[in-house]
Write an enzyme that holds these catalytic residues in place. Sequence first.
Site, short mmCIF file in Angstrom:
data_model
loop_
_atom_site.label_atom_id
_atom_site.label_comp_id
_atom_site.label_asym_id
_atom_site.label_seq_id
_atom_site.Cartn_x
_atom_site.Cartn_y
_atom_site.Cartn_z
N TYR A 144 -4.50 1.31 2.13
CA TYR A 144 -5.23 2.03 3.17
C TYR A 144 -4.24 2.61 4.17
O TYR A 144 -3.33 1.91 4.61
CB TYR A 144 -6.20 1.08 3.90
CG TYR A 144 -6.99 1.73 5.01
CD1 TYR A 144 -7.95 2.70 4.74
CD2 TYR A 144 -6.78 1.37 6.35
CE1 TYR A 144 -8.68 3.29 5.76
CE2 TYR A 144 -7.51 1.96 7.38
CZ TYR A 144 -8.46 2.91 7.08
OH TYR A 144 -9.19 3.51 8.09
N ASP A 239 4.35 2.80 5.14
CA ASP A 239 3.33 2.61 6.16
C ASP A 239 3.41 1.16 6.62
O ASP A 239 2.89 0.25 5.97
CB ASP A 239 1.94 2.94 5.58
CG ASP A 239 0.84 2.76 6.62
OD1 ASP A 239 1.13 2.29 7.74
OD2 ASP A 239 -0.32 3.09 6.31
N LYS A 267 -0.35 -0.86 15.70
CA LYS A 267 -0.68 -2.27 15.99
C LYS A 267 0.33 -2.96 16.92
O LYS A 267 0.25 -2.78 18.13
CB LYS A 267 -0.87 -3.01 14.68
CG LYS A 267 -1.98 -2.33 13.83
CD LYS A 267 -2.63 -3.21 12.83
CE LYS A 267 -3.51 -2.42 11.89
NZ LYS A 267 -4.91 -2.75 11.89
N1 PMP Z 1 -2.14 2.05 7.90
C1 PMP Z 1 -2.35 0.75 7.65
C2 PMP Z 1 -1.45 0.03 6.72
C3 PMP Z 1 -3.40 0.09 8.30
O1 PMP Z 1 -3.61 -1.20 8.04
C4 PMP Z 1 -4.21 0.81 9.19
C5 PMP Z 1 -5.37 0.15 9.92
N2 PMP Z 1 -5.68 -1.12 9.62
C6 PMP Z 1 -3.95 2.16 9.40
C7 PMP Z 1 -2.89 2.76 8.74
C8 PMP Z 1 -4.78 2.97 10.33
O2 PMP Z 1 -4.56 2.58 11.64
P1 PMP Z 1 -5.65 2.85 12.79
O3 PMP Z 1 -6.81 1.98 12.49
O4 PMP Z 1 -4.92 2.50 14.06
O5 PMP Z 1 -5.99 4.30 12.71
#
Ligand code: PMP
Length: 430
Positions: A144, A239, A267
Amino acid sequence: MNRNKSESLYKEALQYLPGGVDSPVRAFRSVGGFPIFMEKGKGSRVTDADGNEYIDYCMSWGPLILGHADDDVIAAVNETALSGTSFGTPHRYEVELAKLVTGAYDSIEKIRFVNSGTEATMSAIRLARGFTGRDRFVKFDGCYHGHADHLLVAAGSGLATFGTPDSAGVTEGNAKDTLVVPYNDIDALKSLLEKEGETVAAIIMEPVPCNYGLILPGENYLKEVRALCDKYGILLVFDEVITGFRLAAGGAQELFGVKPDLTTLGKVIGGGLPVGAYGGRADIMDKIAPDGPVYQAGTLSGNPLAMAAGIATVKKLLEGDIYAQLEKKVALMKEMLGKTFTAYEGRLLFASIGSIFAFCFSDLPAISSVDDIRKGDMEKYAAFHREMLSRGVYLAPSGYEVAFFSAQHSEADIIKTATAVSDSLKVVLG
Ligand code: PMP
């Protein structure tokens, strides 16, 4: 446990917010019941609207590595707010946090702050396309990367598939340049790139996938992906929105010794305030406006409150021995649950890396792919979640999500959690 206030708040929320929430998994649909409205958090604990206290392992989905309401983070936010909340001009805290992050990541020479992980990954893909002049990119089934249209594509497992949209509203046009391969299957990636490699701008991956349960990379897998990127002139984008400053100060790339071209963060670097970032090689980052032709902007990007929370968090992570302590906590929990796990062998798997862990109700000997997770029993996770909740332990309300330790989880918390796990498993698995 009385949760009447949460229930009535949820009923009210349903009238005004779609599904009663601002992010879907929060709605508890996959574990049943209604979401719990939290009021307060301190350290490892959260308190709901009815006054019930829980040991929290969701930790706002990962940012709160120092625990809820860390004194230094709160002081930094309060003090910063007294001088104003946003200027829309540069602010010295952006430079300070940029210095801290680039100091911790060899691969990041320059960084751009945004407001969420979604913005970070979306912008990193745009930048990779702008830099290489190629349109397509590869992602992995089950990874994701936020909810940008072209990233909401998972496609089926098996060999390389051209992307099909995963959400209504995402057009085939949005998805057509997204190529999807299974994670941990280097041959699938090789055969895709043999055919399409010269048209691919980027490979984006969670180096350790944490959004479809917890999947660990096979030995040398990340290095092999790096080598394929070099062979075809493809940019490697890690990511690290979850893993950055979580698995180590330098993220999964430090742990596995693999250097991506671009990294996305979020995060932890926002200390619980809305932040994302993307960074990497200076020659690539210099293609972003105003220096280069790749446009990307944000009204609140680099917001001083978010930067202040990030600086306070990252400084503490760089100064202390928090990562070693976090690993000890996971080790202690594993040790306490050793007998329980043996008793349920063949029915339950416990996976962990650093301070991230996950339960998977599976009869497999180990998890190495998204297909393995798909074979897991999510009904059992739902029942387990309810049992844990009634024993005062708050896990993420979906079996596809992971759990997080914070620096504030105490030995007493771990003892209480281990007892709750054993007792809950007795109910769920007999
Ligand atoms: N990349 C990863 C690996 C994530 O886990 C997440 C959200 N859990 C995102 C991108 C997207 O981040 P956001 O919810 O702050 O848009």
